[in-house]
Design a protein around this motif. Sequence first.
Motif, PDB file in Angstrom:
ATOM      1  N   GLY A  36     -74.462  40.436  18.533  1.00  0.00           N
ATOM      2  CA  GLY A  36     -74.536  41.592  19.377  1.00  0.00           C
ATOM      3  C   GLY A  36     -75.315  41.574  20.670  1.00  0.00           C
ATOM      4  N   THR A  37     -75.930  40.457  21.067  1.00  0.00           N
ATOM      5  CA  THR A  37     -76.550  40.495  22.374  1.00  0.00           C
ATOM      6  C   THR A  37     -75.460  40.191  23.401  1.00  0.00           C
ATOM      7  OG1 THR A  37     -78.499  39.585  21.331  1.00  0.00           O
ATOM      8  CG2 THR A  37     -78.503  39.710  23.720  1.00  0.00           C
ATOM      9  N   GLY A  38     -75.208  41.160  24.269  1.00  0.00           N
ATOM     10  CA  GLY A  38     -74.097  40.981  25.189  1.00  0.00           C
ATOM     11  C   GLY A  38     -74.487  41.194  26.640  1.00  0.00           C
ATOM     12  N   ASN A  39     -74.665  40.080  27.364  1.00  0.00           N
ATOM     13  CA  ASN A  39     -74.787  40.194  28.816  1.00  0.00           C
ATOM     14  C   ASN A  39     -73.420  39.773  29.362  1.00  0.00           C
ATOM     15  OD1 ASN A  39     -75.611  40.429  31.437  1.00  0.00           O
ATOM     16  ND2 ASN A  39     -76.878  38.582  31.443  1.00  0.00           N
ATOM     17  N   CYS A  40     -72.522  40.771  29.459  1.00  0.00           N
ATOM     18  CA  CYS A  40     -71.112  40.505  29.760  1.00  0.00           C
ATOM     19  C   CYS A  40     -70.834  40.670  31.252  1.00  0.00           C
ATOM     20  CB  CYS A  40     -70.210  41.463  28.969  1.00  0.00           C
ATOM     21  SG  CYS A  40     -70.531  41.458  27.189  1.00  0.00           S
ATOM     22  N   HIS A  41     -69.939  39.805  31.745  1.00  0.00           N
ATOM     23  CA  HIS A  41     -69.598  39.803  33.168  1.00  0.00           C
ATOM     24  C   HIS A  41     -68.127  40.127  33.391  1.00  0.00           C
ATOM     25  CE1 HIS A  41     -73.094  37.200  32.637  1.00  0.00           C
ATOM     26  NE2 HIS A  41     -73.388  37.373  33.911  1.00  0.00           N
ATOM     27  N   VAL A  42     -67.842  40.760  34.527  1.00  0.00           N
ATOM     28  CA  VAL A  42     -66.461  40.836  35.006  1.00  0.00           C
ATOM     29  C   VAL A  42     -66.423  40.107  36.344  1.00  0.00           C
ATOM     30  CG1 VAL A  42     -64.534  42.304  35.689  1.00  0.00           C
ATOM     31  CG2 VAL A  42     -66.099  43.073  33.886  1.00  0.00           C
ATOM     32  N   TYR A  43     -65.566  39.093  36.430  1.00  0.00           N
ATOM     33  CA  TYR A  43     -65.422  38.335  37.679  1.00  0.00           C
ATOM     34  C   TYR A  43     -64.143  38.805  38.378  1.00  0.00           C
ATOM     35  CZ  TYR A  43     -64.015  34.344  40.645  1.00  0.00           C
ATOM     36  OH  TYR A  43     -63.584  33.549  41.685  1.00  0.00           O
ATOM     37  N   VAL A  44     -64.325  39.385  39.548  1.00  0.00           N
ATOM     38  CA  VAL A  44     -63.190  39.846  40.344  1.00  0.00           C
ATOM     39  C   VAL A  44     -62.795  38.692  41.273  1.00  0.00           C
ATOM     40  CG1 VAL A  44     -62.345  41.609  41.930  1.00  0.00           C
ATOM     41  CG2 VAL A  44     -64.045  42.214  40.174  1.00  0.00           C
ATOM     42  N   HIS A  45     -61.714  38.022  40.911  1.00  0.00           N
ATOM     43  CA  HIS A  45     -61.282  36.792  41.584  1.00  0.00           C
ATOM     44  C   HIS A  45     -60.648  37.120  42.941  1.00  0.00           C
ATOM     45  CE1 HIS A  45     -58.129  33.531  42.098  1.00  0.00           C
ATOM     46  NE2 HIS A  45     -59.224  32.806  41.959  1.00  0.00           N
ATOM     47  N   ALA A  46     -60.554  36.084  43.778  1.00  0.00           N
ATOM     48  CA  ALA A  46     -59.993  36.261  45.120  1.00  0.00           C
ATOM     49  C   ALA A  46     -58.599  36.881  45.080  1.00  0.00           C
ATOM     50  CB  ALA A  46     -59.938  34.906  45.843  1.00  0.00           C
ATOM     51  N   ASP A 106     -65.713  28.411  40.567  1.00  0.00           N
ATOM     52  CA  ASP A 106     -66.780  27.518  40.102  1.00  0.00           C
ATOM     53  C   ASP A 106     -68.121  28.234  40.052  1.00  0.00           C
ATOM     54  OD1 ASP A 106     -65.313  25.255  39.617  1.00  0.00           O
ATOM     55  OD2 ASP A 106     -65.763  24.293  41.551  1.00  0.00           O
ATOM     56  N   ALA A 107     -68.411  28.971  41.116  1.00  0.00           N
ATOM     57  CA  ALA A 107     -69.699  29.669  41.181  1.00  0.00           C
ATOM     58  C   ALA A 107     -69.768  30.776  40.128  1.00  0.00           C
ATOM     59  CB  ALA A 107     -69.916  30.258  42.577  1.00  0.00           C
ATOM     60  N   ALA A 108     -68.640  31.432  39.891  1.00  0.00           N
ATOM     61  CA  ALA A 108     -68.615  32.482  38.860  1.00  0.00           C
ATOM     62  C   ALA A 108     -68.880  31.880  37.484  1.00  0.00           C
ATOM     63  CB  ALA A 108     -67.264  33.207  38.878  1.00  0.00           C
ATOM     64  N   VAL A 109     -68.220  30.750  37.182  1.00  0.00           N
ATOM     65  CA  VAL A 109     -68.406  30.100  35.880  1.00  0.00           C
ATOM     66  C   VAL A 109     -69.851  29.609  35.747  1.00  0.00           C
ATOM     67  CG1 VAL A 109     -67.741  28.120  34.455  1.00  0.00           C
ATOM     68  CG2 VAL A 109     -65.974  29.481  35.602  1.00  0.00           C
ATOM     69  N   ALA A 110     -70.401  29.065  36.840  1.00  0.00           N
ATOM     70  CA  ALA A 110     -71.783  28.568  36.790  1.00  0.00           C
ATOM     71  C   ALA A 110     -72.758  29.723  36.535  1.00  0.00           C
ATOM     72  CB  ALA A 110     -72.128  27.848  38.091  1.00  0.00           C
ATOM     73  N   ASP A 153     -76.417  51.203  34.425  1.00  0.00           N
ATOM     74  CA  ASP A 153     -76.844  50.284  35.486  1.00  0.00           C
ATOM     75  C   ASP A 153     -75.913  49.083  35.434  1.00  0.00           C
ATOM     76  OD1 ASP A 153     -79.877  51.003  36.497  1.00  0.00           O
ATOM     77  OD2 ASP A 153     -79.469  51.697  34.446  1.00  0.00           O
ATOM     78  N   ILE A 154     -75.693  48.482  36.586  1.00  0.00           N
ATOM     79  CA  ILE A 154     -74.896  47.252  36.620  1.00  0.00           C
ATOM     80  C   ILE A 154     -75.391  46.393  37.781  1.00  0.00           C
ATOM     81  CG2 ILE A 154     -73.022  47.999  38.172  1.00  0.00           C
ATOM     82  CD1 ILE A 154     -71.081  46.731  36.000  1.00  0.00           C
ATOM     83  N   ALA A 155     -75.382  45.083  37.585  1.00  0.00           N
ATOM     84  CA  ALA A 155     -75.724  44.175  38.681  1.00  0.00           C
ATOM     85  C   ALA A 155     -74.435  43.756  39.374  1.00  0.00           C
ATOM     86  CB  ALA A 155     -76.470  42.958  38.148  1.00  0.00           C
ATOM     87  N   MET A 156     -74.519  43.510  40.674  1.00  0.00           N
ATOM     88  CA  MET A 156     -73.328  43.115  41.412  1.00  0.00           C
ATOM     89  C   MET A 156     -73.693  41.960  42.338  1.00  0.00           C
ATOM     90  SD  MET A 156     -70.693  45.567  43.482  1.00  0.00           S
ATOM     91  CE  MET A 156     -69.954  46.433  42.126  1.00  0.00           C
ATOM     92  N   LYS A 157     -72.842  40.930  42.333  1.00  0.00           N
ATOM     93  CA  LYS A 157     -73.167  39.746  43.116  1.00  0.00           C
ATOM     94  C   LYS A 157     -71.887  39.181  43.718  1.00  0.00           C
ATOM     95  CE  LYS A 157     -75.535  35.309  42.788  1.00  0.00           C
ATOM     96  NZ  LYS A 157     -75.912  34.183  41.938  1.00  0.00           N
ATOM     97  N   VAL A 158     -71.993  38.726  44.962  1.00  0.00           N
ATOM     98  CA  VAL A 158     -70.870  38.049  45.605  1.00  0.00           C
ATOM     99  C   VAL A 158     -70.996  36.555  45.306  1.00  0.00           C
ATOM    100  CG1 VAL A 158     -69.782  37.498  47.812  1.00  0.00           C
ATOM    101  CG2 VAL A 158     -70.678  39.810  47.397  1.00  0.00           C
ATOM    102  N   VAL A 159     -69.909  35.949  44.813  1.00  0.00           N
ATOM    103  CA  VAL A 159     -69.925  34.515  44.498  1.00  0.00           C
ATOM    104  C   VAL A 159     -68.895  33.792  45.359  1.00  0.00           C
ATOM    105  CG1 VAL A 159     -70.787  34.747  42.140  1.00  0.00           C
ATOM    106  CG2 VAL A 159     -68.317  34.853  42.576  1.00  0.00           C
ATOM    107  N   ASP A 160     -69.153  32.504  45.588  1.00  0.00           N
ATOM    108  CA  ASP A 160     -68.311  31.721  46.499  1.00  0.00           C
ATOM    109  C   ASP A 160     -66.888  31.520  45.977  1.00  0.00           C
ATOM    110  OD1 ASP A 160     -70.226  31.486  48.385  1.00  0.00           O
ATOM    111  OD2 ASP A 160     -70.805  29.416  47.895  1.00  0.00           O
ATOM    112  N   ASP A 161     -66.781  31.246  44.697  1.00  0.00           N
ATOM    113  CA  ASP A 161     -65.469  30.909  44.147  1.00  0.00           C
ATOM    114  C   ASP A 161     -65.548  30.916  42.625  1.00  0.00           C
ATOM    115  OD1 ASP A 161     -66.959  28.648  43.596  1.00  0.00           O
ATOM    116  OD2 ASP A 161     -65.988  27.425  45.140  1.00  0.00           O
TER     117      ASP A 161
END
Lengths: 428, 428
Positions: free
Chosen positions: A241-251, A337-341, A327-335
């Motif tokens: 049950g520990t969930g730090n879940c992400h949604v990656y909005v792809h190009a 690869d960066a999202a997976v990293a 609350d939600i964190a939001m970050k811009v990623v390069d691609d």
Amino acid sequence: MSAPTVSPADPASGHADVEQVVTGLARSAKAASRSLAQLTTATKNDVLLAAADAIEAASESVLAANADDIARAEAAGIEESLLDRLRLTGARVTGIADGLRQVAALDDPIGAVIAGKTLPNGLRLRQQRVPLGVVGIVYEARPNVTVDAFGIAFKSGNAVLLRGSSSAASSNAELVRILRETLSDKGVTADAVALLPSEDRSSVTALIRARGLVDVVIPRGGAGLINAVVTNATVPTIETGTGNCHVYVHAAADVELATRVVLNSKTRRPSVCNTAETVLVDKKIAADALPKIAQALQSQGVVIHGDEPGMEPATEADWADEYLSLDIAMKVVDDLDAAVAHIDQWGTGHTEAIITTDLAAATEFTERVDAAAVMVNASTAFTDGEQFGFGAEIGISTQKLHARGPMGLPELTSTKWVVWGDGQIRPA
Amino acid sequence: MSAPTVSPADPASGHADVEQVVTGLARSAKAASRSLAQLTTATKNDVLLAAADAIEAASESVLAANADDIARAEAAGIEESLLDRLRLTGARVTGIADGLRQVAALDDPIGAVIAGKTLPNGLRLRQQRVPLGVVGIVYEARPNVTVDAFGIAFKSGNAVLLRGSSSAASSNAELVRILRETLSDKGVTADAVALLPSEDRSSVTALIRARGLVDVVIPRGGAGLINAVVTNATVPTIETGTGNCHVYVHAAADVELATRVVLNSKTRRPSVCNTAETVLVDKKIAADALPKIAQALQSQGVVIHGDEPGMEPATEADWADEYLSLDIAMKVVDDLDAAVAHIDQWGTGHTEAIITTDLAAATEFTERVDAAAVMVNASTAFTDGEQFGFGAEIGISTQKLHARGPMGLPELTSTKWVVWGDGQIRPA
């Protein structure tokens, strides 16, 4: 209060006594598990349905016990959100009973043959599901877990040791009293379920160190509880049950679809483990997507932590935080690869999602991301035993051993190889 | 000696340094595991076959390294049976290489879909096998385990951290050097395999506490090693190989068949975990069966511990002992209930057998006895991954969580739910 009938601990006694009490209950559970493993499905369903009826019939005493817990919690100044999780109503008691009826309707996993073969020498092998034996559950405030956990453990042939929250002690004791009475009425060992003392942490310690008596302990609750159980246990455990879940909005995301899925992933129930805690927006689509998603979230009262204007400035702690709030964190990623990293570094292996119309990107994300569930164009909120069609859920495993993702009845079983021969011996 | 290339520990350094070394190797293994999970079956098989060839080609240097180990062991006065387990020959080196070729020929478990469904809302779920990630193996003298464990872990997509015996340090270092060189030659990360320092127990401690880096540790060896690992680990572990196995000769047994099976169960290889350690003879058949079985065993040099004339007097310790030698305990029991009760009390959940012509007795025994494998009219020696047709075995699990019984490639995997949608959100 009826605690003594299910938990013979003297509340005034010290840790050594609690350890003795827990070990005694574990020994009784172990003995019970031998006969529980042999119960027919018909008997188990009969008990579950009778327990459901008994709980509804005893609604008044359950609510009275719960009122004690609520009064104590109010006197202690416990916050309203916790009070709400602790509080039972007539409708909630019916819901608890209905949960048992649902479990009765599920397939019995025990005895299912999951593999088998005949060897060249004529030996006939079959690998069949058997109960784990004795299952310990450590959980927090909600009294419905007491009955849910019993139902799932019992249907899968296990004895269960319940260590609930002290704040729900009266409710839990009354519910377990009813369950044990029903078991006895039906001629089944009442030791199929027992409630452990909850005055302090010493009963948890005794439970997680009862090697040889307890086959697995499943902690359900906050990260602190889970970590304490998993790192101090000498019996096998399952992290949940520990969930730090992400949604990656792809190009190549459909921005309208992305907005809808992010909003649902965050706001449907912010306090549960499958809620999204970070949105990663691909920089190639950020100028369009980021303000639209941000505005949709903010219009629902979500506070955004990030580096853009109008957001709370983000620090590293925001990438790690499981907010469990609006609350939600939001970050811009390069691609990608960066999202997976980013997910590799900060994710907890619960649920990760990609929003894209690009098949290659979707495939790569699902293969590379290491989590219990990986979603393509769907809300993180779907990682759930009921949603997956399991009918019941004992928790969501975020470890890789034994079970991963939502755990239903089969996840509370082990297997046994049964081998039939007619005198075969093995050559030297 | 080439240890430094695979294990950069300074042998003169203290525990803190060993911990740093192990953590560093675990971190590299974790990083490697990300790319190993993505390797195609073709690439993995190519590496395994090349490694087999490389080991055979380097036979001379492997035997030279082994000669160092043997010389050290002889100087330390190590007994002949251990020396034999440590010793390599040209034929044994070929056997090690052939083991890798066998693993190359096995089905790749990774990517197998073991469950799946389409939900009413159109979400398409599939549950697929993925590697565990980083697997730690702690084992004793035999150098062949070094290569076997790499082969099984690599084929199932995992990085492996090997902590072998200090007595085999030179052999293990040379074998791992060859494996890492082959990996690099094939363009695959050499960190797929690493050898941990073996000077003292501190590397074991560091390995079993590397939470977040190591996904599972499997101890292979004596009961002391296994117990130390399982009770002190904070990472998940799998107990293997402690086998106090029984053969119960039921009242309706064919005595000739019983004698043959008992003899094979004890004498085929007395030092392995599936050997029988106690024979339980039903009192209704004892007058006939007991002397015949006893005589057959004694004629093969087996010492019998029991209460009958001509036996070594038995104490409770004999019921608990895993002799792993040409010794066996023998006891007359009242009936099937007494046999099951004895096994419940003293068995280790490895392999239990009944000899009978009675269908009801056989069925009851297989259902009631709680063990990884239950045999009817067959030798306990069949509990083995090769015999079960797995093609390779990393050990025999005697715990109930994750894997039970012989563990092959699928037992070194976890699963992941991959969910494909087109914008589904979950209703409130």
